[in-house]
Design a protein around this motif. Sequence first.
Motif, short mmCIF file in Angstrom:
data_model
loop_
_atom_site.label_atom_id
_atom_site.label_comp_id
_atom_site.label_asym_id
_atom_site.label_seq_id
_atom_site.Cartn_x
_atom_site.Cartn_y
_atom_site.Cartn_z
N LEU A 43 -39.97 19.74 -18.41
CA LEU A 43 -39.94 21.16 -18.10
C LEU A 43 -39.31 21.95 -19.24
N TYR A 44 -38.22 21.43 -19.80
CA TYR A 44 -37.54 22.11 -20.91
C TYR A 44 -38.46 22.26 -22.11
N PHE A 45 -39.14 21.19 -22.50
CA PHE A 45 -39.96 21.24 -23.71
C PHE A 45 -41.19 22.14 -23.52
N VAL A 46 -41.70 22.22 -22.30
CA VAL A 46 -42.82 23.13 -22.03
C VAL A 46 -42.35 24.58 -22.13
N LEU A 47 -41.19 24.87 -21.53
CA LEU A 47 -40.69 26.25 -21.50
C LEU A 47 -40.23 26.75 -22.86
N THR A 48 -39.84 25.84 -23.74
CA THR A 48 -39.33 26.26 -25.06
C THR A 48 -40.38 26.15 -26.16
N LEU A 49 -41.61 25.85 -25.81
CA LEU A 49 -42.64 25.64 -26.81
C LEU A 49 -42.84 26.87 -27.71
N ARG A 50 -42.81 28.06 -27.12
CA ARG A 50 -43.08 29.28 -27.88
C ARG A 50 -41.86 29.80 -28.64
N THR A 51 -40.72 29.13 -28.49
CA THR A 51 -39.52 29.59 -29.21
C THR A 51 -39.54 29.15 -30.67
N VAL A 52 -40.51 28.32 -31.04
CA VAL A 52 -40.61 27.87 -32.43
C VAL A 52 -41.95 28.30 -33.01
N SER A 53 -41.98 28.41 -34.31
CA SER A 53 -43.21 28.78 -35.01
C SER A 53 -44.31 27.76 -34.74
N PRO A 54 -45.58 28.19 -34.70
CA PRO A 54 -46.68 27.26 -34.43
C PRO A 54 -46.68 26.02 -35.32
N LYS A 55 -46.20 26.14 -36.56
CA LYS A 55 -46.22 24.99 -37.49
C LYS A 55 -45.29 23.87 -37.05
#
Length: 280
Positions: A43-55
């Motif tokens: 759940l954590y890794f799904v919710l934080t996916l957009r907090t980092v640049s696409p690269k």
Amino acid sequence: MNETINANFENFIGLTEGYSEMAYQMVSHVLTLGYAVMLAGLLYFVLTLRTVSPKYRMSNILSGVVMVSAFLLLFAQAGNWTSSFQFNAEAGRYFLNTKGDLFNNGYRYLNWLIDVPMLLFQILFVVSLTKSNFKSVRNQFWFSGTLMILTGYVGQFYEVSNPTAFFVWGAISTVFFFHILWLMRKVIQEGKEGIPKEAQKVLGSIWTLFLVSWFLYPGAYLMPHLLGLEGGFFNETGVVARQITYTIADVSSKVIYGVLLGNVAMILSRNEGYDYKKLI
């Protein structure tokens, strides 16, 4: 010793001594905790996916895949534990259910066979290698990671029936283990070059975590023989200690490692001008 028992000291103790209520429940609960943490990590890794640049997002994606794999196989192992032993009211202890499935740590090895290469690969999607070749490092991670798990998997079948084979296979596995440590240190050292101090500090924490958590695995592997065969930890205490050690190692090397890598990716993303808050 009876070599017809799955050469597994959890089953051997369950057949000869049995488990107290406390020991049985502690193992059951720690296995449950293990797969519950993996689900929370997903759940954590799904919710934080957009907090980092696409690269850098491939690191989060790989962490998510690791969480799914670990959850499913640890869930299966927790069920395997409860079905492998049954309560004897007269003795007041849990004994091996000889008519059911035997308990098998092979579930963990199957999980590691999937997870270890991905755990090693994901750091390559966050740091930049300044001297080493990406494909070469990736292939070495895959080669040593896979052979480390496979040789350890073979060795654990001999921990009761043939200690010599158990230690030989363990020693072979350790060769690949140290190669991975050497390679990871090189990757982290190169990754620190030219990045913000804050990110360098987190990478240093990742190296410390990597060392501590990965050394827990050989400790758990050797648990039955730490103080001599059928002495020291060759009892229900050793069984509980092994499962707790494996679970702490899994949570540290998968969930916490993934979180720290995500923090490095967030720092690098901010440094490169990526602001995920604008996407909200």
